[in-house]
Write an enzyme that holds these catalytic residues in place. Structure first.
Site, PDB file in Angstrom:
ATOM      1  NE  ARG A  95      98.584  52.523  -0.132  1.00 45.51           N
ATOM      2  CZ  ARG A  95      98.129  53.294  -1.109  1.00 45.51           C
ATOM      3  NH1 ARG A  95      98.833  53.460  -2.198  1.00 45.51           N
ATOM      4  NH2 ARG A  95      96.985  53.914  -0.984  1.00 45.51           N
TER       5      ARG A  95
ATOM      6  NE  ARG B 121      89.866  59.079  -6.718  1.00 49.31           N
ATOM      7  CZ  ARG B 121      90.800  58.843  -5.807  1.00 49.31           C
ATOM      8  NH1 ARG B 121      90.709  59.342  -4.598  1.00 49.31           N
ATOM      9  NH2 ARG B 121      91.818  58.074  -6.105  1.00 49.31           N
TER      10      ARG B 121
ATOM     11  CG  HIS C 270      93.873  58.366   2.385  1.00 48.55           C
ATOM     12  ND1 HIS C 270      92.928  59.281   2.003  1.00 48.55           N
ATOM     13  CD2 HIS C 270      94.653  58.171   1.318  1.00 48.55           C
ATOM     14  CE1 HIS C 270      93.122  59.633   0.751  1.00 48.55           C
ATOM     15  NE2 HIS C 270      94.168  58.965   0.302  1.00 48.55           N
TER      16      HIS C 270
ATOM     17  CD  GLU D  41      99.829  56.972   3.342  1.00 47.26           C
ATOM     18  OE1 GLU D  41     100.459  57.835   2.698  1.00 47.26           O
ATOM     19  OE2 GLU D  41      98.727  56.541   2.993  1.00 47.26           O
TER      20      GLU D  41
END
Ligand code: ADP
Length: 401
Positions: free
Chosen positions: A91, A241, A180, A385
């Site tokens: 990744r 965030r 993402h 993922e």
């Protein structure tokens, strides 16, 4: 083909070993606290007891060696020998504009990743350490990089450019990249498959809401807009965030509080979002609990989070002139019954009709949570993922042979 998937962070390394014949996971695990006194390797062979090993692991090369030792261990292993690993998939967070899809690791690709360190200073160097470590431990085994940004490279200029002097794009590639991507790609395809409808015909809004969060408009299988920007700070309110804010706040606060660039960066990335508003936690489970116990700050944090997510859904329905499917995924999206309920209750103008009983069901499978009369299908699709990384790695390595 057996494929080892690696997700390297600066002090951690997650892995999953796939048998691509049936896409089964043979084992997975995690090395934590790399570079610290006592590193922890947690190994989970499928269908067997987890194993934990504490040792000193100073860098990623040793971490991967320990993982290989564990995978080939007589008692806890799942492989006869390391030679059974025929490909490694990594990744990589930032692929910039250079990588529009997953790519085989070679010298040119590695040089490009190094050039992108500037755009992803926290993430890409870690991925590079993972790649180097795998090369050293498994020389000759083909490796593939799968990028979080690649899926969003189909965004049109009007969506990815900021309305600031063009020279900043030309000189420094300041633009929106999104993140993402592997998740948005996976869940949009899985949604079309679940509904048994052609992906090309669908307007899908995918909501990946976990610790970080982003929403993507997927039209005909392509990302046409996404809420994260040049960095993962833009867009939704997240665990820690801020998400979208007036950019003029940054110089104003820096000036008033005499903050440095890194301090303001840290404030917006690590001390904002759910954590800042609730004053309790960045974890949606604790926020929900606070809300149920009547805590006003937790309630406000939840309401802001839900409201901002719903505004993005509305804006992407506008961007695509409609929406056929809305998908919830990731930690919060897959698990928070109340968040999905609150969002859907205010989407009746789109024709969304939530089925509360279906929404309350928990299962690890893709499922619909709207009634059969609903004009828009709202689905919960567990993301995967690692499987996307394993599939891309398998395909690219087969094609290169
Ligand atoms: P990451 O972005 O780190 O991959 P995840 O997708 O795993 O994160 O999501 C993690 C978040 O999911 C946690 O911070 C937590 O807030 C949320 N979460 C997990 N389970 C639940 C639940 N049952 N209800 C609400 N939120 C949950």
């Amino acid at each position: 083909m057996k494929v080892l998937v690696i997700n390297a962070g600066s002090s951690s390394l997650k892995y999953q070993l796939y048998n691509m014949t049936d896409e089964s996971v043979l084992a997975k695990g995690l090395v934590e606290r790399i570079g610290m006194d006592s590193s922890i390797l947690t190994h989970k062979p499928t269908g067997r007891e987890d194993v934990t090993e504490v040792s000193e692991i100073l860098e990623h090369t040793t971490a991967i060696r320990k993982v290989i030792d564990m995978l080939t261990d007589k008692e806890n292993g799942v492989l006869g020998s390391v030679d059974e690993i025929q490909a490694v998939g990594h990744r990589v967070v930032h692929g910039g504009e250079a990588f529009k899809e997953s790519a085989l690791v070679d010298d040119v690709a590695k040089a490009e990743i190094r050039r992108l360190f500037d755009l992803a200073p926290l993430h890409n160097p870690a991925a590079m350490m993972g790649i180097r470590a795998a090369e050293l431990n498994m020389p000759g085994v083909p490796q593939v990089m799968v990028f979080d940004t690649a899926f969003h490279q189909t965004m049109p200029e009007k969506a990815y450019l900021y309305a600031i002097p063009r020279v900043l794009y030309k000189k420094y590639k300041v633009r929106r990249y999104g993140a993402h991507g592997t998740s948005h790609d996976y869940v949009s395809k899985a949604a079309a498959e679940y509904l048994d409808r052609p992906l090309q015909d669908l307007k899908i809004i995918t909501c990946h809401v976990g610790n970080g969060g982003s929403v993507t408009a997927v039209k005909g299988g392509l990302s046409v807009d996404t809420s994260m920007g040049m960095t993962p700070l833009e867009g939704l309110m997240m665990g820690t965030r801020s998400g979208d804010l007036d950019p003029a706040i940054v110089p104003y606060v820096m000036n008033k509080e005499e903050l440095s660039v890194s301090e303001v960066n840290s404030m917006l990335n690590k001390h904002s979002g759910l954590l800042a508003i609730s004053g309790i936690s960045s974890d949606m489970r604790e926020i929900t609990e606070g809300m149920e116990n009547g805590d006003a700050n937790s309630t406000l944090a939840f309401e802001m989070y839900e409201y901002r997510l719903r505004k993005y859904i509305g804006s992407y329905a506008a961007a695509m002139n409609g929406v056929d499917v809305i998908v919830f995924t990731a930690g919060v999206g897959e698990n928070s019954v109340v968040l999905r309920q609150k969002v859907c209750e205010q989407l009746t103008y789109l024709g969304v009709e939530l089925d509360e009983a279906l929404n309350a069901i928990r299962s690890g499978e893709p499922r619909r949570i709207t009634t059969s009369n609903s004009k828009v299908d709202v689905l919960v699709v567990p993301t995967n993922e690692e499987l996307v990384i394993a599939r891309d790695t398998h395909r690219i390595v087969l094609n290169s042979q």
